[in-house]
Design a protein around this motif. Structure first.
Motif, short mmCIF file in Angstrom:
data_model
loop_
_atom_site.label_atom_id
_atom_site.label_comp_id
_atom_site.label_asym_id
_atom_site.label_seq_id
_atom_site.Cartn_x
_atom_site.Cartn_y
_atom_site.Cartn_z
N HIS A 257 44.17 60.01 72.88
CA HIS A 257 45.00 59.40 72.22
C HIS A 257 45.50 58.01 71.48
N ILE B 14 38.81 64.80 71.54
CA ILE B 14 40.41 65.15 71.68
C ILE B 14 40.12 66.11 72.81
N HIS C 90 41.25 69.22 73.42
CA HIS C 90 41.40 70.21 73.00
C HIS C 90 39.51 71.19 71.90
N ASP D 45 50.10 68.65 77.15
CA ASP D 45 49.68 68.03 75.95
C ASP D 45 50.34 69.77 74.98
N HIS E 102 49.43 71.38 71.82
CA HIS E 102 48.22 71.85 70.92
C HIS E 102 47.42 72.68 71.72
N SER F 292 41.57 65.78 63.84
CA SER F 292 42.26 65.90 64.75
C SER F 292 42.31 67.93 65.13
N CYS F 293 42.82 68.13 66.10
CA CYS F 293 42.31 69.13 66.86
C CYS F 293 42.80 70.57 66.58
N CYS G 257 42.23 60.97 68.37
CA CYS G 257 43.02 61.82 67.99
C CYS G 257 43.37 60.72 66.99
N CYS H 23 46.22 61.21 63.84
CA CYS H 23 47.37 62.73 63.60
C CYS H 23 48.39 62.38 63.85
N LEU H 24 48.39 60.85 64.88
CA LEU H 24 49.91 60.72 65.29
C LEU H 24 49.77 58.86 65.89
N ASN I 39 47.92 68.06 62.05
CA ASN I 39 49.61 69.31 61.87
C ASN I 39 50.72 69.45 62.33
N ARG J 71 55.53 59.88 61.79
CA ARG J 71 54.46 61.14 62.73
C ARG J 71 53.28 60.39 62.52
#
Ligand code: SF4
Lengths: 203, 471
Positions: free
Chosen positions: B65, B112, B114, B133, B135, B351-352, B412, B415-416, B434, B440
């Motif tokens: 992250h 990541i 995932h 997490d 996801h 991203s995942c 990540c 994504c965030l 997502n 975000r």
């Protein structure tokens, strides 16, 4: 975990649906390695402008709402990320009970693990409590009786029994599970005899 | 058949260790993934109570992250933000102290969480998998029961290798039909969420099935399961089949030799019996599905990319109307505007949800030989070191670089936006991630969720564009 005692407080109303955990506690505050001290960052983007000045127009920056221990809000509260920093921030700010038509699963779990009471009530009842709360009058929440009192009236709420017990007694889940250690040993023994493929094969 | 069971019922029952007096099930956890953001307080909790990690061998750690996506040569020293660096150092220290395998920043296997779980064969059918997490639902694509947990639960798993759970309900979503050109599983899941909403799945495990799912690659299935959480579900699952087995064979942590044979025998039993009971069912046909895009700040705000932004006053439900007005104001959009008339400044592919090799293949195929629009900034962040390597070998990296995209190291990222990759105030981004929540991807940033092919086409066009026509 701390026990949950009866609450008497005004309730702050944020009448919005789908409030997500990014909103409750933005990502820049997830870098901490501690649980404490997150209250000042609760709803950060709503409470502070980009130069870090408090925004007076947001309800949690206004007296007496900034001292409310109850939050009344819309459905699917706490959706999104699994960050437990969200209930930590709410508790650290002083919120001990959240009343909403529904909660996102992970947030709900995270809350009860920390002694923050998530209460589900129908939208109709929530509207009644919201109207009442806007008058800055106190609500009383009794988890033991499963009742919310306002004026001379009370209304009932439901909550799964195991969650009620856990909050009232402040149980430590890890301790409860460790007491069942023999069951875990048995399960592992059986499982890895029959299904050795489940071990991580690192070759 | 007596007492037919769903896929989820079967996996659940296989993992019941016992019950607490309260009636809650103690569920055994086969695989635990740990990352830097949600684990420090869990390890701290263990220390305070003088508890040990029960099964370090079933736990795997990685930092994703908070890591920079530009040059990693210096390893942890490349993290400039001091607080972020302390978090990653804390992870490394906690894992080392507890003998847990860690994938370091400069490892080819880093990525990541995932993405690497499946890629390394840590994720297996019929297992229970958790991670701090949301996801984690991604791993359900393999027929695992995989879900996100909070930090207290991370601590619980570390200490006991179990979780206390009440059994969720069963939901099925059947997907049939054939996808058109440049339409992907991301479009399907955005469509589903736009129809059922972000809380439809609350308290449920969703099983995705149907002819469209059967034909999908593992990458596509993971994208669908990944976003089950955006539909509010505890987890998403797909019954494993030959495609699953082919994906997992010979992966780093997959069972080998005889163990593989025994495992696959078991995995063949992982499907929902005929007439198994589902509390809720939905059906969707995707023959005519168009590329999807979100216009608002909830993943349920999805429309076909050639549609206009809906009008809040068309909604009976005043709550929805209010939240739509708030979203539109934040997004700087007006009802009735066609999405294809909206211009963008940033494109994020990663991203995942969509940082896997197939996603990058699909995105690169629509931009080959073209150039990113003027004044638009586009980045590609491969989901893992392995994805990055394959993409470089296949020449995908060159296609992106030639077009004017930036090519980054895995994480990540935007994504965030915990690391420096963030949107500026009011910047508009077509993103393959997502979540389009307010702030975000950066305070004031405006996120539109799309598929990799759409994101790539938008980078070229500079506006939203229908990638199913003429690309
Ligand atoms: S890529 Fe995004 S959604 Fe996925 S784990 Fe990282 S931050 Fe979470």
């Amino acid at each position: 975990m701390k026990k949950f005692y009866n609450l008497e407080s005004i309730a702050v109303v944020i009448d919005e649906i789908n409030i997500d955990t990014d909103d409750i506690i933005p990502k820049q505050f997830l870098k901490t390695i501690q649980r404490s001290g997150l209250g000042k960052f609760l709803f950060y983007n709503r409470r502070y402008d980009s130069s870090n000045n408090k925004k007076d127009n947001f309800i949690l920056n206004q007296s007496p709402w900034d001292s409310a221990e109850i939050l009344i809000t819309g459905s699917n509260f706490g959706c999104g990320s699994s960050r437990e920093h969200a209930p930590w921030a709410l508790l650290d700010f002083g919120i001990k009970c959240i009343i909403a038509p529904s909660f996102a699963d992970i947030f709900y779990n995270n809350s009860i693990k920390n002694g923050l009471l998530p209460l589900t009530l129908s939208k109709n009842l929530i509207n009644i409590l919201s109207d009442y709360s806007l008058k800055k009058k106190y609500l009383k929440v009794s988890l033991l009786d499963q009742k919310i009192y306002y004026d001379d009236i009370s209304l009932d709420f439901t909550i799964p029994n195991d969650i009620k017990e856990r909050l009232l007694n402040g149980y430590d889940d890890v301790e409860l599970t460790l007491q069942k250690g023999n069951l875990i040993n048995l399960y592992e023994k059986k499982q890895y005899n029959e299904k050795s493929w489940k071990l991580v094969d690192n070759e | 058949m007596n007492n037919p069971k769903t896929l989820f019922d079967k996996v659940w029952e296989n993992h019941i260790v016992g019950d607490l007096d309260s009636g809650q099930n103690i569920i055994y956890i086969d695989r635990h993934l740990v990352h830097e953001v949600t684990s420090p307080q869990a390890f701290e909790g263990l220390r305070i109570h003088n508890r040990k990690v029960r099964r370090p061998d079933l736990t795997l750690g990685v930092a994703d992250h908070n890591v920079p996506t530009t040059s990693r040569n210096l390893g942890i020293e490349s993290i400039k933000d001091k607080i972020a660096r302390i978090q990653v150092e804390t992870l490394e220290k906690n894992l080392a102290e507890n003998n847990i395998e860690y994938i370091p920043l400069n490892s080819i296997n880093q990525g990541i969480v995932h993405i690497i779980g499946p890629e390394l064969g840590f994720t297996l059918p019929g297992t229970t998998i958790v991670c701090g997490d949301s996801h984690t639902s991604t791993h359900g694509a393999f027929g695992a029961l995989a879900f996100g947990i909070g930090t207290s639960e991370v601590e619980h798993v570390l200490a006991t290798q179990t979780l206390l759970q009440t059994k969720p309900k069963n939901m099925k979503i059947e997907i049939n039909g054939t996808l058109g050109k440049n339409i992907s599983s991301k479009d399907i899941i955005l469509k589903i969420i736009s129809q059922i909403g972000t809380s439809a799945g609350t308290g449920h495990v969703i099983e995705f099935m149907g002819s469209t799912i059967k034909k999908m690659s593992m990458e596509e299935r993971m994208t669908i399961c990944n976003m089950s959480i955006e539909a509010g579900a505890k987890a998403g699952m797909i019954s494993p089949d030959i495609i699953t087995l082919e994906y997992l064979k010979d992966k780093k942590f997959s069972p080998k030799n005889k163990k593989w044979d025994r495992a696959t025998q078991e995995w063949k039993k992982l499907y929902s019996d005929e007439n198994a009971f589902f509390n809720t069912s939905y059906n969707i046909n995707v023959d005519k599905l168009k590329p999807m895009v979100t216009w608002g700040t909830s993943p349920e705000d999805g429309i076909s990319i050639n549609e206009a932004i809906p009008n809040p006053s068309d909604f009976e439900n005043s709550e929805k109307e209010k939240s739509m007005n708030k979203s539109l104001e934040y997004m700087g959009l007006t009802p009735g505007t066609k999405m294809t008339d909206v211009s963008i400044q940033k494109v994020f592919i990663g991203s995942c949800t969509n940082g896997r090799i197939e996603d990058l293949r699909s995105a690169s195929s629509v931009i080959k030989g073209k150039k990113v629009a003027k004044n638009l900034h586009a980045i590609v962040v491969p989901g893992s070191g392995l994805v990055k390597k394959i993409a470089e070998e296949e020449g995908i990296q060159d296609i992106f670089l030639d077009a004017g995209f930036e090519w980054r190291d895995p994480g990540c990222s935007m994504c965030l936006g915990m690391n420096p990759d963030q949107l500026e105030n009011q910047e508009r981004c077509a993103s393959t991630s997502n979540r389009n929540f307010e702030g975000r991807q950066g305070r004031g940033g405006r996120t539109h969720l799309v598929s990799p092919a759409t994101a790539a086409a938008c980078a070229i066009a500079g506006t939203f564009v229908d990638v199913s026509e003429g690309w």
